[in-house]
Design an enzyme around this catalytic site. Structure first.
Site, mmCIF file in Angstrom:
data_model
loop_
_atom_site.group_PDB
_atom_site.id
_atom_site.type_symbol
_atom_site.label_atom_id
_atom_site.label_comp_id
_atom_site.label_asym_id
_atom_site.label_seq_id
_atom_site.Cartn_x
_atom_site.Cartn_y
_atom_site.Cartn_z
ATOM 1 N N LYS A 88 -34.843 17.105 20.430
ATOM 2 C CA LYS A 88 -34.383 16.398 21.630
ATOM 3 C C LYS A 88 -34.088 17.404 22.746
ATOM 4 C CE LYS A 88 -32.861 12.764 23.962
ATOM 5 N NZ LYS A 88 -32.663 13.259 25.296
ATOM 6 N N GLY A 121 -21.473 13.579 20.369
ATOM 7 C CA GLY A 121 -20.546 12.664 19.721
ATOM 8 C C GLY A 121 -21.253 11.816 18.693
ATOM 9 N N GLN A 126 -20.337 4.976 16.658
ATOM 10 C CA GLN A 126 -19.555 4.196 15.682
ATOM 11 C C GLN A 126 -20.493 3.513 14.687
ATOM 12 O OE1 GLN A 126 -16.573 2.079 17.789
ATOM 13 N NE2 GLN A 126 -15.391 1.597 15.968
ATOM 14 N N ARG A 158 -11.914 2.865 14.664
ATOM 15 C CA ARG A 158 -11.860 3.892 15.721
ATOM 16 C C ARG A 158 -11.239 5.174 15.178
ATOM 17 N NH1 ARG A 158 -9.058 2.545 21.012
ATOM 18 N NH2 ARG A 158 -10.086 4.421 21.728
ATOM 19 N N ASP A 206 -9.654 11.987 26.531
ATOM 20 C CA ASP A 206 -8.350 12.672 26.659
ATOM 21 C C ASP A 206 -7.940 13.296 25.326
ATOM 22 O OD1 ASP A 206 -7.657 11.661 29.465
ATOM 23 O OD2 ASP A 206 -8.087 9.807 28.387
ATOM 24 N N ASP A 237 -13.832 6.302 36.295
ATOM 25 C CA ASP A 237 -13.105 5.054 36.543
ATOM 26 C C ASP A 237 -12.739 4.940 38.027
ATOM 27 O OD1 ASP A 237 -12.078 4.699 33.370
ATOM 28 O OD2 ASP A 237 -12.263 6.728 34.125
ATOM 29 N N ARG A 254 -15.774 3.956 39.969
ATOM 30 C CA ARG A 254 -16.035 2.513 39.802
ATOM 31 C C ARG A 254 -15.059 1.697 40.650
ATOM 32 N NH1 ARG A 254 -16.590 3.293 33.285
ATOM 33 N NH2 ARG A 254 -18.858 3.413 33.240
ATOM 34 N N HIS A 259 -8.493 7.593 30.026
ATOM 35 C CA HIS A 259 -9.814 7.029 30.332
ATOM 36 C C HIS A 259 -10.041 5.975 29.249
ATOM 37 C CE1 HIS A 259 -14.062 6.481 30.959
ATOM 38 N NE2 HIS A 259 -14.339 6.934 29.755
ATOM 39 N N THR A 262 -23.660 4.162 28.820
ATOM 40 C CA THR A 262 -23.538 4.437 30.255
ATOM 41 C C THR A 262 -24.058 5.855 30.469
ATOM 42 O OG1 THR A 262 -21.308 5.348 30.094
ATOM 43 C CG2 THR A 262 -21.476 2.979 30.423
HETATM 44 P P1 NAD Z 1 -25.678 9.661 22.359
HETATM 45 O O1 NAD Z 1 -25.503 9.166 20.971
HETATM 46 O O2 NAD Z 1 -26.798 9.161 23.195
HETATM 47 O O3 NAD Z 1 -25.759 11.244 22.350
HETATM 48 C C1 NAD Z 1 -24.961 12.054 21.555
HETATM 49 C C2 NAD Z 1 -25.737 13.325 21.327
HETATM 50 O O4 NAD Z 1 -24.887 14.232 20.634
HETATM 51 C C3 NAD Z 1 -26.996 13.122 20.473
HETATM 52 O O5 NAD Z 1 -28.116 13.678 21.126
HETATM 53 C C4 NAD Z 1 -26.663 13.843 19.172
HETATM 54 O O6 NAD Z 1 -27.803 14.418 18.568
HETATM 55 C C5 NAD Z 1 -25.699 14.910 19.691
HETATM 56 N N1 NAD Z 1 -24.826 15.465 18.652
HETATM 57 C C6 NAD Z 1 -24.121 14.803 17.700
HETATM 58 N N2 NAD Z 1 -23.449 15.684 16.958
HETATM 59 C C7 NAD Z 1 -23.718 16.917 17.426
HETATM 60 C C8 NAD Z 1 -23.326 18.223 17.080
HETATM 61 N N3 NAD Z 1 -22.503 18.433 16.062
HETATM 62 N N4 NAD Z 1 -23.804 19.244 17.780
HETATM 63 C C9 NAD Z 1 -24.635 19.037 18.830
HETATM 64 N N5 NAD Z 1 -25.060 17.824 19.218
HETATM 65 C C10 NAD Z 1 -24.602 16.776 18.520
HETATM 66 O O7 NAD Z 1 -24.289 9.377 23.071
HETATM 67 P P2 NAD Z 1 -24.046 9.310 24.668
HETATM 68 O O8 NAD Z 1 -24.204 7.907 25.114
HETATM 69 O O9 NAD Z 1 -24.799 10.397 25.320
HETATM 70 O O10 NAD Z 1 -22.482 9.629 24.725
HETATM 71 C C11 NAD Z 1 -22.005 10.917 24.396
HETATM 72 C C12 NAD Z 1 -20.488 10.915 24.413
HETATM 73 O O11 NAD Z 1 -20.031 10.733 25.757
HETATM 74 C C13 NAD Z 1 -19.882 9.761 23.588
HETATM 75 O O12 NAD Z 1 -18.722 10.231 22.948
HETATM 76 C C14 NAD Z 1 -19.518 8.749 24.672
HETATM 77 O O13 NAD Z 1 -18.493 7.868 24.248
HETATM 78 C C15 NAD Z 1 -19.064 9.685 25.777
HETATM 79 N N6 NAD Z 1 -19.017 9.108 27.125
HETATM 80 C C16 NAD Z 1 -17.974 9.517 27.885
HETATM 81 C C17 NAD Z 1 -17.822 9.029 29.174
HETATM 82 C C18 NAD Z 1 -16.658 9.496 30.002
HETATM 83 O O14 NAD Z 1 -16.344 8.925 31.055
HETATM 84 N N7 NAD Z 1 -15.985 10.542 29.575
HETATM 85 C C19 NAD Z 1 -18.763 8.122 29.690
HETATM 86 C C20 NAD Z 1 -19.831 7.749 28.876
HETATM 87 C C21 NAD Z 1 -19.943 8.250 27.584
#
Ligand code: NAD
Length: 314
Positions: free
Chosen positions: A40, A79, A82, A88, A123, A148, A151, A175, A231
């Site tokens: 990826k 990340g 779920q 959670r 957080d 937020d 938005r 958040h 998102t």
């Molecule tokens: P996603 O599942 O599309 O992407 C997660 C990526 O992390 C994947 O490419 C996966 O391969 C990679 N990954 C997992 N474990 C790993 C590791 N140990 N080392 C390296 N890479 C690893 O998820 P997403 O939609 O891109 O969201 C990512 C995070 O951002 C989530 O926790 C989501 O909740 C958070 N998020 C935060 C906000 C914010 O306002 N802070 C907004 C949107 C999403």
């Protein structure tokens, strides 16, 4: 100009859109992509490189943790998703384990950069990153309530028919569901909207408008995720804006997740509050005046986060 380097860990929906935003905005000289799915990261790097002729010169490549050496900012958007039936708290434990592995590898190669956390719950994971890295609080930052607040301002702008950039107003706290809208200092070019009288008024907002705007702000992620699964665009822009403020030493005030020391009575926790951001990270936390009710809601938001941290043993 000093060479700048961003390392991105986690090239999913958020991470890869952030990488594209960095390229379009020409935010750094070098961008390194790391994901435990190597294909990826490599695929994203190739795809982005094929657009460089149409954007601007930058070094973009897939890499590994040794590339954290010399990075100004390490953005973590990795990340676990779920699992069906997973609580959670269980998800949180898995994300803490992921962070444990990531932060160890980052700090093996870098000890003077800035960690910018996007992964949720942001957080909590920023606080976890602080503890695991041992770095000072001003260099460990979460994206907090910047998204937020964006938005919130968009929705106020829609209601009042003005550019969201002309609106001043913030969401603070977690958040997440306990976030707090600071209506008491919200204004449009200095004009504080008042309750709408029988005749209405150009700049009025009544209680129902405010409740609707805040509900839509708080529920925005649920709404988008139910429609497209994740998102990505607005959070990518929020992360890029934080990087811009840091790399260009702009001293911009943005509501990021910051380590608090007696902020309206809250200490020892990461929460979204307005913070001055520059080359060294968080330079100062801005003490926003709050009404008694807003301060009460902020405290409740802190209590929720504290309970969560205690549950996971932090
Ligand atoms: P996603 O599942 O599309 O992407 C997660 C990526 O992390 C994947 O490419 C996966 O391969 C990679 N990954 C997992 N474990 C790993 C590791 N140990 N080392 C390296 N890479 C690893 O998820 P997403 O939609 O891109 O969201 C990512 C995070 O951002 C989530 O926790 C989501 O909740 C958070 N998020 C935060 C906000 C914010 O306002 N802070 C907004 C949107 C999403």
């Amino acid at each position: 100009m000093r060479r700048s380097k961003i390392v991105l860990i986690g090239c999913g929906a958020v991470g890869s859109t952030f990488a594209y935003t960095v390229m379009l905005k020409e935010l750094a000289h070098e961008l390194v992509l790391i994901d435990h799915n190597k294909d990826k990261a490599e695929g994203d790097a190739l795809d982005l490189n094929h657009g460089l002729m149409l954007a601007g010169p930058m070094l973009i490549r897939a890499g590994d943790y040794s590339d954290c050496a010399g990075a100004d900012i390490i953005v973590i958007a990795a990340g676990a998703a779920q699992r069906p039936g997973e609580t959670r708290i269980d998800l949180m434990h898995r994300n803490v384990a992921i962070f444990d592995a990531i932060i160890k590898q980052v700090t093996e190669h870098n000890n003077d950069g800035i960690l910018l956390i996007a992964s949720n719950p942001v957080d909590i994971l920023t606080q976890v990153a602080l503890k695991l890295s041992g770095w000072p609080g001003h260099r460990v930052i979460g994206s907090g309530t910047l998204l937020d607040s964006s938005r919130f301002r968009y929705l106020i702008g829609q209601r009042l028919r003005v550019d969201p950039r002309s609106i001043h107003g913030m969401i603070i706290g977690e958040h997440g569901d306990s976030e707090v809208p600071v209506w008491s200092s919200m204004n449009v070019a200095g004009v504080v909207p008042e309750a709408c009288g029988p005749e209405g008024g150009r700049w009025c907002l009544d209680d129902l408008d405010k409740q609707t705007i805040f509900d839509e702000t708080r529920n925005a992620a649920y709404q988008i995720i139910s429609k497209k699964g994740a998102t990505s665009y607005a959070i990518a822009l929020a992360l890029a804006r934080i990087c811009e403020a840091i790399l260009r030493d702009q001293h911009s005030i943005l509501p990021v997740s910051t380590y608090l020391d007696d902020y309206h009575g809250v200490s020892g926790l990461y929460m979204g509050v307005p913070s001055v951001l520059g080359r060294h990270g968080v330079e100062e936390v801005v003490r926003l005046p709050l009404t008694t009710r807003e301060a009460e809601l902020f405290k409740q938001s802190a209590e929720k986060l504290q309970l969560f941290l205690t549950t996971i043993g932090f």
